[in-house]
Design a protein around this motif. Sequence first.
Motif, PDB file in Angstrom:
ATOM      1  N   PHE A 142     -16.906  -1.945 -21.923  1.00  0.00           N
ATOM      2  CA  PHE A 142     -15.563  -0.884 -22.009  1.00  0.00           C
ATOM      3  C   PHE A 142     -14.643  -1.362 -21.011  1.00  0.00           C
ATOM      4  N   LEU A 143     -13.538  -0.815 -21.032  1.00  0.00           N
ATOM      5  CA  LEU A 143     -12.250  -1.123 -19.981  1.00  0.00           C
ATOM      6  C   LEU A 143     -12.154   0.003 -19.343  1.00  0.00           C
ATOM      7  N   ILE A 144     -12.213   0.051 -18.168  1.00  0.00           N
ATOM      8  CA  ILE A 144     -11.429   1.097 -17.166  1.00  0.00           C
ATOM      9  C   ILE A 144     -10.288   0.622 -16.442  1.00  0.00           C
ATOM     10  N   PRO A 145      -9.542   1.660 -16.130  1.00  0.00           N
ATOM     11  CA  PRO A 145      -8.073   1.248 -15.528  1.00  0.00           C
ATOM     12  C   PRO A 145      -8.501   0.890 -14.173  1.00  0.00           C
ATOM     13  N   ALA A 146      -7.442  -0.040 -13.497  1.00  0.00           N
ATOM     14  CA  ALA A 146      -7.616  -0.579 -12.419  1.00  0.00           C
ATOM     15  C   ALA A 146      -8.138   0.430 -11.034  1.00  0.00           C
ATOM     16  N   GLU A 147      -7.386   1.434 -11.066  1.00  0.00           N
ATOM     17  CA  GLU A 147      -7.640   2.466  -9.866  1.00  0.00           C
ATOM     18  C   GLU A 147      -8.991   2.907 -10.052  1.00  0.00           C
ATOM     19  N   ILE A 148      -9.531   3.175 -11.297  1.00  0.00           N
ATOM     20  CA  ILE A 148     -11.131   3.453 -11.288  1.00  0.00           C
ATOM     21  C   ILE A 148     -12.061   2.638 -11.017  1.00  0.00           C
ATOM     22  N   PHE A 149     -11.719   1.242 -11.367  1.00  0.00           N
ATOM     23  CA  PHE A 149     -12.230   0.284 -10.836  1.00  0.00           C
ATOM     24  C   PHE A 149     -12.284  -0.143  -9.403  1.00  0.00           C
TER      25      PHE A 149
END
Length: 127
Positions: free
Chosen positions: A68-75
């Motif tokens: 899955f991919l997550i947005p940079a701010e959540i990463f």
Amino acid sequence: MSAALVDKMRAHHKPKEKSAWVADAIQDLLDRELYRDANWEVPNDDTEAFMALLNFKEKLFDPKAETFLIPAEIFDALSEAVERITKLYPSLGVNARPALIRAAIRQRLLLSGGLLSASLRHVAEGD
């Protein structure tokens, strides 16, 4: 993640929504007062309670990886949480990221696929 956890997760999102669902679950976990009030310098009750949500002893035997991919701010927020845990508990650092992700998913499943913040809003509104 275990196949059982992935199967339960799929019951709450469409395949194309998987990344957004997981990202929301991670953000929800890290937005909780328990995490925000934890002392990441010297453990307090909130730190210990938050750490109890994580399962570092979980053994995964499923050969198929779930992507899955997550947005940079959540990463970035996830990475900060990993750093905090690693600083306080160095031996757990290697497993912190997957433990956080699994805990976020499990917590979201406990809320029947919804967000904690939405559940609390319904309670506050008397629904």
